[in-house]
Design an enzyme around this catalytic site. Structure first.
Site, mmCIF file in Angstrom:
data_model
loop_
_atom_site.group_PDB
_atom_site.id
_atom_site.type_symbol
_atom_site.label_atom_id
_atom_site.label_comp_id
_atom_site.label_asym_id
_atom_site.label_seq_id
_atom_site.Cartn_x
_atom_site.Cartn_y
_atom_site.Cartn_z
ATOM 1 N N CYS A 148 0.861 -1.185 0.000
ATOM 2 C CA CYS A 148 0.000 0.000 0.000
ATOM 3 C C CYS A 148 0.894 1.231 0.000
ATOM 4 O O CYS A 148 1.680 1.429 0.936
ATOM 5 C CB CYS A 148 -0.871 -0.015 1.264
ATOM 6 S SG CYS A 148 -1.873 1.464 1.460
ATOM 7 N N CYS A 205 -0.812 3.443 -6.566
ATOM 8 C CA CYS A 205 -1.752 2.845 -5.619
ATOM 9 C C CYS A 205 -1.940 1.423 -6.101
ATOM 10 O O CYS A 205 -2.190 1.189 -7.294
ATOM 11 C CB CYS A 205 -3.079 3.596 -5.621
ATOM 12 S SG CYS A 205 -4.387 2.736 -4.711
#
Ligand code: DGL
Length: 265
Positions: free
Chosen positions: A75, A192
């Site tokens: 992440c 992302c």
């Protein structure tokens, strides 16, 4: 190191599956624990102090419970903040996921690169530091997308996501005149881990073709650097999927490819 090793992959939701998929391909013999912190999703909507206060103790609890040999923070929104805190607090090796600005700028021919991430990731001092150090003369456009991670989760869960909703999120990445291929944006960093879930649609909806840079293969190589190549013996190590909300997962069919064909428990 246990044999087979246990690798824990952590994300706010299902985006880290795009990183898991590459690690599984590189270490098919390992045991995997995939943790989606869906109770706190999306991280892109939380402040920096909140994310640090959430992730650092939670990862500590996961290390206690699963005794991994390595933890991947799949992440960007978390990695751009928490890696030094995690390394200070725990001894297990960590691999983070941060925007692939250096390779993107190295390969751009038009010297126009965009970084598509959550609003949190594009605000981070860490990301700005990568641009200062590695832009290599490129004009880098930061695009903080409020909803694309949520749209990617919805699409993977079988919900309908409209082209219009995706187009609005990616439009600011395309800088320059469509008619001038020598100076328009030619490279977009997928900053992302959710976004590669939508890669086919991003490519289809782009106003002109670009290179989409997904850091997952590089992360898998880093994991193998740290824990080594697979041995000869494959003894059918398992896979687990954990949602912090406690909800059972009902996506086995959709998730199997990310786990190398295994059905996660
Ligand atoms: N998958 C996460 C990332 O790489 C972000 C999604 C979220 O906002 O939680 O940044």
């Amino acid at each position: 190191m246990s044999s087979p090793p246990t690798i824990l992959v952590f994300d706010s939701g299902l985006g880290g599956l795009t990183v898991l998929r590459e690690i599984v391909a590189a270490r098919p013999d390992a045991h995997y624990v995939y943790v989606a912190d869906d109770a706190f999703f999306p991280y892109g909507h939380h402040g920096e102090a909140q994310i640090i206060a959430r992730v650092v103790p939670l990862v500590g609890e996961l290390i206690e419970r699963h005794a991994p040999d390595l933890v991947t923070i799949a992440c960007n929104t978390a990695s751009t903040l928490v890696m030094s805190h995690l390394r200070d607090a725990y001894t297990v090796p960590f691999v983070g996921t941060v925007p692939a600005i250096k390779p993107a700028c190295a390969s751009s021919k038009t010297k126009r690169v965009s970084v598509l991430g959550t609003r949190g990731t594009v605000k981070r001092e860490y990301t700005h530091g990568l641009i200062r150090d590695f832009a290599q003369g490129c004009e880098v456009t930061l695009v903080g997308s409020p909803e694309l991670a949520t749209l990617a989760e919805a699409a993977l869960s079988g919900e309908t996501v409209s082209d219009d909703d995706i187009e609005v999120e990616i439009a600011p990445c395309f800088v320059g005149a469509a008619s001038d291929a020598s100076s328009r944006t030619d490279t977009i960093v997928l900053a992302c881990t959710h976004y590669p879930l939508l890669l086919d649609r991003l490519a289809k909806l782009a106003p002109w073709p670009v290179d989409w840079i997904d850091p997952a293969p590089a992360i898998a190589r880093r994991v193998v650097d740290l824990i080594g190549k697979p041995g000869d013996v494959f003894d059918g190590a398992g896979a687990e999927m954990v949602f912090t909300s406690g909800r059972p997962h009902t996506l086995s069919q959709a998730l199997m490819p990310f786990f190398g064909g295994r059905v996660p428990a």
